[in-house]
Design a protein around this motif. Structure first.
Motif, PDB file in Angstrom:
ATOM      1  N   UNK A 108      -0.526 -12.803  -6.131  1.00  0.00           N
ATOM      2  CA  UNK A 108      -1.260 -11.575  -5.723  1.00  0.00           C
ATOM      3  C   UNK A 108      -0.854 -11.397  -3.922  1.00  0.00           C
ATOM      4  N   UNK A 109      -0.450 -12.420  -3.313  1.00  0.00           N
ATOM      5  CA  UNK A 109      -0.079 -12.226  -1.741  1.00  0.00           C
ATOM      6  C   UNK A 109       0.763 -11.021  -1.665  1.00  0.00           C
ATOM      7  N   UNK A 110       1.814 -10.842  -2.742  1.00  0.00           N
ATOM      8  CA  UNK A 110       2.667  -9.795  -2.465  1.00  0.00           C
ATOM      9  C   UNK A 110       2.246  -8.480  -3.035  1.00  0.00           C
ATOM     10  N   UNK A 111       1.118  -8.241  -3.369  1.00  0.00           N
ATOM     11  CA  UNK A 111       0.582  -7.091  -3.899  1.00  0.00           C
ATOM     12  C   UNK A 111      -0.237  -6.279  -3.016  1.00  0.00           C
ATOM     13  N   UNK A 112      -0.433  -4.979  -3.035  1.00  0.00           N
ATOM     14  CA  UNK A 112      -1.197  -4.159  -2.156  1.00  0.00           C
ATOM     15  C   UNK A 112      -2.456  -3.877  -2.694  1.00  0.00           C
TER      16      UNK A 112
END
Length: 170
Positions: A108-112
């Motif tokens: 989820x760190x790479x999601x906006x």
């Protein structure tokens, strides 16, 4: 790499940043003027920014203690927060942020987040930068006033659980 290793590291670093903020809050003179503004407003500004920007600035509700411009240190505001209100807000923000991190996975760190231009990781790193900048400013006021350096805990002390409660680096 083990599952959610990054989130565990981020959570640890976030606990450490909040620990260092506690030291700054305990050691600074809340009424010391920084560019004509009392230090307690910089504390609130820092916490408010973390509250708003750590998760998603576009899905945010102001805290009950907030009034217009209280978070903007360059704009006058008549409201004065007590130490109790600042500490209560500190713990509210810390608990909110830590619960949020506990809900995340590494992927989820790479999601906006919804309606947000930044990734989760960008929001977190932005708050690390902002938080430590203001801890430095607050600590600088303490150094200037009493010629003592507030303790700033690093990874070594944190990982070895050497949290002795000292407020100054002596």
């Amino acid at each position: 790499m083990a599952e959610d290793t990054l989130i565990k590291v981020i959570s640890q670093q976030t606990e450490l940043i909040f620990y260092n903020m506690q030291i700054s809050m305990k050691t600074c003179d809340r009424n010391y003027l920084i560019c004509g503004v009392p230090a307690w407003r910089y504390v609130y500004h820092t916490l408010h920014s973390c509250d708003k920007w750590f998760v998603n600035p576009n899905e945010y509700t102001e805290p009950s203690i907030h009034v217009e411009n209280l978070d903007k240190v360059d704009i006058p505001c008549d409201k004065v927060l007590s130490d109790d209100e600042l500490w209560q807000y500190f713990y509210e923000v810390k608990n909110k942020v830590m619960a949020y991190l506990a809900s995340l996975t590494d992927s989820q760190l790479y999601e906006k987040p919804k309606n947000c231009d930044f990734t989760v990781l960008e929001l977190i790193l932005g708050q690390y930068r902002h938080f430590m900048c203001h801890i430095g400013i607050l600590n600088g006021t303490t150094i200037a006033k009493i010629d003592k350096y507030p303790m700033v805990l690093g990874l070594d002390a944190w990982k070895e659980n050497k949290l002795d409660g000292k407020l100054f680096d002596e």
